[in-house]
Every structure is written in structure tokens, then in C-alpha cells.
Design an enzyme around this catalytic site. Structure first.
Site, mmCIF file in Angstrom:
data_model
loop_
_atom_site.group_PDB
_atom_site.id
_atom_site.type_symbol
_atom_site.label_atom_id
_atom_site.label_comp_id
_atom_site.label_asym_id
_atom_site.label_seq_id
_atom_site.Cartn_x
_atom_site.Cartn_y
_atom_site.Cartn_z
ATOM 1 N N LYS A 33 42.121 37.034 23.200
ATOM 2 C CA LYS A 33 42.875 35.974 23.881
ATOM 3 C C LYS A 33 42.152 35.550 25.160
ATOM 4 O O LYS A 33 41.270 36.265 25.647
ATOM 5 C CB LYS A 33 44.275 36.493 24.213
ATOM 6 N N ARG A 137 59.226 41.520 27.884
ATOM 7 C CA ARG A 137 58.445 40.298 27.826
ATOM 8 C C ARG A 137 58.714 39.672 26.464
ATOM 9 O O ARG A 137 59.862 39.338 26.184
ATOM 10 C CB ARG A 137 56.966 40.646 28.082
ATOM 11 N N HIS A 169 54.645 46.326 22.480
ATOM 12 C CA HIS A 169 53.598 46.363 23.506
ATOM 13 C C HIS A 169 54.121 47.218 24.661
ATOM 14 O O HIS A 169 55.311 47.159 24.994
ATOM 15 C CB HIS A 169 53.317 44.925 23.953
ATOM 16 N N ARG A 225 45.199 47.756 19.170
ATOM 17 C CA ARG A 225 44.871 46.405 19.651
ATOM 18 C C ARG A 225 44.167 46.441 21.011
ATOM 19 O O ARG A 225 44.715 45.986 22.011
ATOM 20 C CB ARG A 225 46.143 45.561 19.794
ATOM 21 N N TYR A 270 33.942 28.993 57.858
ATOM 22 C CA TYR A 270 35.148 28.426 58.463
ATOM 23 C C TYR A 270 35.919 29.454 59.277
ATOM 24 O O TYR A 270 36.147 30.569 58.821
ATOM 25 C CB TYR A 270 36.082 27.893 57.379
ATOM 26 N N CYS A 318 34.149 29.969 50.767
ATOM 27 C CA CYS A 318 34.477 28.546 50.729
ATOM 28 C C CYS A 318 34.613 28.102 49.274
ATOM 29 O O CYS A 318 34.523 28.904 48.359
ATOM 30 C CB CYS A 318 33.399 27.737 51.431
ATOM 31 N N MET A 319 34.794 26.787 49.081
ATOM 32 C CA MET A 319 35.061 26.315 47.725
ATOM 33 C C MET A 319 33.895 26.587 46.789
ATOM 34 O O MET A 319 34.077 26.951 45.629
ATOM 35 C CB MET A 319 35.368 24.811 47.754
ATOM 36 N N ASP A 320 32.670 26.417 47.295
ATOM 37 C CA ASP A 320 31.530 26.576 46.393
ATOM 38 C C ASP A 320 30.393 27.382 47.004
ATOM 39 O O ASP A 320 29.271 27.352 46.499
ATOM 40 C CB ASP A 320 31.026 25.207 45.920
HETATM 41 C C1 PLP Z 1 46.629 41.597 25.913
HETATM 42 C C2 PLP Z 1 47.299 42.362 24.865
HETATM 43 C C3 PLP Z 1 46.685 43.486 24.283
HETATM 44 C C4 PLP Z 1 45.389 44.074 24.795
HETATM 45 O O1 PLP Z 1 45.622 44.698 26.037
HETATM 46 P P1 PLP Z 1 44.452 45.472 26.808
HETATM 47 O O2 PLP Z 1 45.142 46.142 27.933
HETATM 48 O O3 PLP Z 1 43.496 44.435 27.271
HETATM 49 O O4 PLP Z 1 43.855 46.399 25.835
HETATM 50 C C5 PLP Z 1 47.312 44.077 23.218
HETATM 51 N N1 PLP Z 1 48.498 43.607 22.757
HETATM 52 C C6 PLP Z 1 49.123 42.555 23.309
HETATM 53 C C7 PLP Z 1 50.423 42.099 22.778
HETATM 54 C C8 PLP Z 1 48.554 41.900 24.380
HETATM 55 O O5 PLP Z 1 49.178 40.863 24.941
#
Ligand code: PLP
Length: 375
Positions: A33, A137, A169, A225, A270, A318-320
């Protein structure tokens, strides 16, 4: 080009092999992601597949569709959408879908209806029931799970969906031993038992993120995951001090734009928060908060490496651009390489600790530079 973000995809592939070895009884889903945590969705996904990832996972459905558009034909799960998700496209692309509420299920069934025979029986979308076991969540609260499962079973029996997974999760996986981990695991097992009682034959049960993959083999279930660990940033300490054999994949560097002598008592950047204590040499680094260098890293908190030595940021970011005080005996020249993140300089974790965030945010932010480079 003033900045260079380079990603070692070989490291991602190797890290995936390491994670597969950590979870020998489970399959592995590479979480890609957020543009693979800033590392590049398509390339990182390819590296993860090469390293043994049987699954890819994206929060955004657009990223799952992008993986298909770039030729990935394997199992892909996506999970973050409301009832307005792009379900026609997701169903047509054969993406595994998360479902945690009745409105989302109804929307998916709408897409199945429109697809007709192309999405029936063995072609029906594969769904993973997302249970909120305590993170608060996404997902279905346990109290609403019986209803959701009944509706899923009815749709399954009509050949409209396949219920292949149940998942959840963790809130505190990065604090091994935290009591919520076992409480969430127990709630997850209860949800699995309910599905079993109702006659749902699951292909994959999955709970573990990176931290859980590395520290709780008893919670691997059928699929793990990992995200951040695959990019070489383990979110938990390795008791052996070996970073679990993972190596960071992202390097961020640029070149000094200007090197110049200034007298003692000279304000820098700045607000003149930094004032030189002696005659010295300043180096100008042409990256700023528009490029991913957190403004909070100013005032000496963030560091960069030049010629093998680390220098704190002098004054405000700064910005850049920002400035480092190279000291009176500086030998650095304009054009010399400046390492912001790399094996020869600070790590993403160092940046995170300097400004009070997590390395996830650091790599996501710097990863934004990859897109600009491509312009
Ligand atoms: C982001 C995420 C993960 C991976 O989490 P990490 O801490 O980066 O390993 C696994 N499952 C779900 C649902 C997530 O949102």
C-alpha cells in the site's frame, strides 16, 4: 535533478525471502500500500513476488487495479473503501476483497449482479471478512458479525460470492507482550469458531503484520501480512541484534549545492535559530520540506552524512533547502554527495527518532520524491 531516491529491489526480494523463512507454515502477503511505503508499487511488488510472496495487499483499490494493469496475475487483496468502491473493476480484475459491513457487501453484490455470469460460481469474487478484534479501525465489530456472516452465507449459497478469508489487524503488535495482542487473538479465534459453526469453509485466516510475523509465530495462521519489514525496517528489536537479517531498501541522497565560508556570529536560515560559534564553512543542501525533509528535523535534530561524517541540520529546514555547518576545516566541495538515508549515513529510523515519528512516515514521505524524479 537535485535529489535521488534509489530503491534496492534486490533488498526487498531478499527481505521477502527472510520473512517467508520466518513464517514457514504460512503464506506471505507483501503489503504494498501507499506506493509500497514510498518504494514504488509495481517494482516492489515484482521484487516481493520474486522473493516468494504468494499474495500482494493494498489498502487502496486503485493500487490493486494498477498491479493487474502491470501484469500481476496472482492473488491480490484490497481493503479500504466504502460502499462507493470501484467494485465493477475490482470484480472484473479478480481482486480478493475485504468486507466488514453490510453496505459494502451490498455494493459488491451490486457489481456481481451487473457482471452477470462472468462473476458467478467459481468466478464469484473472493471475500475476506474483516473482523475488528480490538483495533477500533476497519472491520466488523464482533456484535455485528453474526448478521454479516448470515448475509454472506446467503450470497454464497446463491453463487454470488466466495467467502475465502477471515482477517483482523493488531493494535499493539510492535510492543511484544502487550496484553491486547492475546486479547485480540482470542477475539479472532472466537470469530473463526463462529464462521466454522455456521459452515463457512475458510481458505485463509490472517492476523499478523510485520511485528507479529517476527515475534509471534503462534499467530501466523495461514497467511502473514508484513509491510514495513519487507522494506528492511523491522518494527521490533531483534533479540540477536541482527535486524532479523533484513536490510533497508531505500536510499536518499543529493549533492551539496553550495559550500561557503562565513564568520563567527553569522545567523543561519529563517529566524536565525542557529548562529555560528566560530568562523566556519556552511554547506547548502537543496532539499526541504516540499521534498520530504520534515521541518521538525531542523534545529539540529535531523542529520545527514557527507564524506563519511554526520552533520546536524543547522537552523530551520526551508521549503526546498537546508544548511549544515561543516566546520572550519571542511574539505567538502559543492557537488559532493549528501546522504540523507543510507548505509553510509542516517537510517529512516534515525530520522523518525529525531522528530518523534515512525520510520513508516519517513519512507512514505521521501518516497514522494521518486515521483518528482520521474517528471
Ligand atoms: C499496513 C497493514 C499491514 C502491514 O503492517 P506493517 O506494520 O507495515 O507490517 C498489515 N495489515 C493491514 C491491514 C495493514 O493496514
Amino acid at each position: 535533478m537535485t535529489a535521488h531516491v534509489s530503491v534496492d529491489y534486490g533488498a526487498i526480494e531478499d527481505n521477502m525471502r527472510v520473512l517467508c523463512a520466518h513464517a514457514p507454515t504460512a503464506e506471505v502477503m507483501a503489503v504494498v500500500k501507499a506506493d509500497a511505503y514510498g518504494h514504488g508499487l509495481v517494482e516492489a511488488a515484482r521484487a516481493a513476488r520474486a522473493g516468494g510472496a504468494a499474495w500482494l495487499g493494498t489498502a487502496q483499490p486503485s493500487e490493486a487495479l494498477s498491479l493487474r494493469a502491470h501484469g500481476d496475475t496472482g492473488r491480490v487483496l484490497t481493503w479500504l473503501y466504502g460502499p462507493d468502491g470501484p467494485f465493477d473493476a475490482l470484480v472484473a480484475a479478480g481482486i480478493d476483497l475485504s468486507v466488514g459491513s453490510l453496505p459494502v457487501l451490498e455494493a459488491i453484490l451490486g457489481a456481481v449482479g451487473r457482471a452477470g455470469a462472468r462473476a458467478r460460481g467459481e468466478h464469484a469474487p473472493r471475500l475476506h471478512v474483516f473482523v475488528d478484534t480490538g483495533l477500533g479501525r476497519e472491520g466488523c465489530p464482533p456484535a455485528l458479525l453474526p448478521d454479516l456472516l448470515d448475509r454472506l452465507i446467503a450470497a454464497r449459497d446463491e453463487g454470488l460470492v466466495r467467502v475465502v478469508g477471515m482477517w483482523s489487524h493488531l493494535a499493539w503488535a510492535d510492543q511484544p507482550g502487550h496484553p491486547t495482542i492475546d486479547l485480540q487473538a482470542a477475539a479472532f479465534r472466537e470469530a473463526l469458531a463462529l464462521a466454522d459453526t455456521k459452515g463457512i469453509d475458510l481458505e485463509v485466516r490472517h492476523l499478523a503484520n510485520s511485528a507479529c510475523t517476527l515475534t509471534r509465530p503462534d499467530l501466523h495462521f495461514d497467511l502473514v501480512r508484513p509491510g514495513i519489514a519487507m522494506y528492511g525496517l523491522p518494527p521490533v528489536q531483534d533479540p540477536d541484534g541482527r535486524r532479523f537479517g533484513l536490510r533497508p531498501a531505500m536510499r536518499v541522497a543529493t549533492r551539496l549545492a553550495l559550500v561557503k565560508p562565513v564568520p563567527a556570529g553569522h545567523g543561519v536560515s529563517y529566524g536565525h535559530e542557529y548562529v555560528t560559534e566560530r568562523d566556519t564553512v556552511l554547506g547548502l543542501v537543496p532539499l526541504g520540506y516540499a521534498d520530504g525533509v520534515f521541518r521538525a528535523a531542523g534545529g539540529g535534530r535531523g542529520r545527514v552524512a557527507i564524506g563519511g561524517r554526520e552533520f546536524p541540520i543547522a537552523g530551520r529546514v526551508c521549503m526546498d533547502q537546508f544548511v549544515v555547518d561543516l566546520g572550519p576545516d571542511a574539505t567538502a566541495q559543492a557537488g559532493d554527495e549528501v546522504t540523507l538515508i543510507g548505509a553510509d549515513g542516517p537510517s529512516a529510523t534515525d530520522w523518525a527518532e529525531a522528530i518523534g515519528t515512525i520510520d513508516y512516515e519517513i519512507v512514505c514521505r521521501f518516497g514522494g520524491l521518486r515521483e518528482k524524479e520521474a517528471l
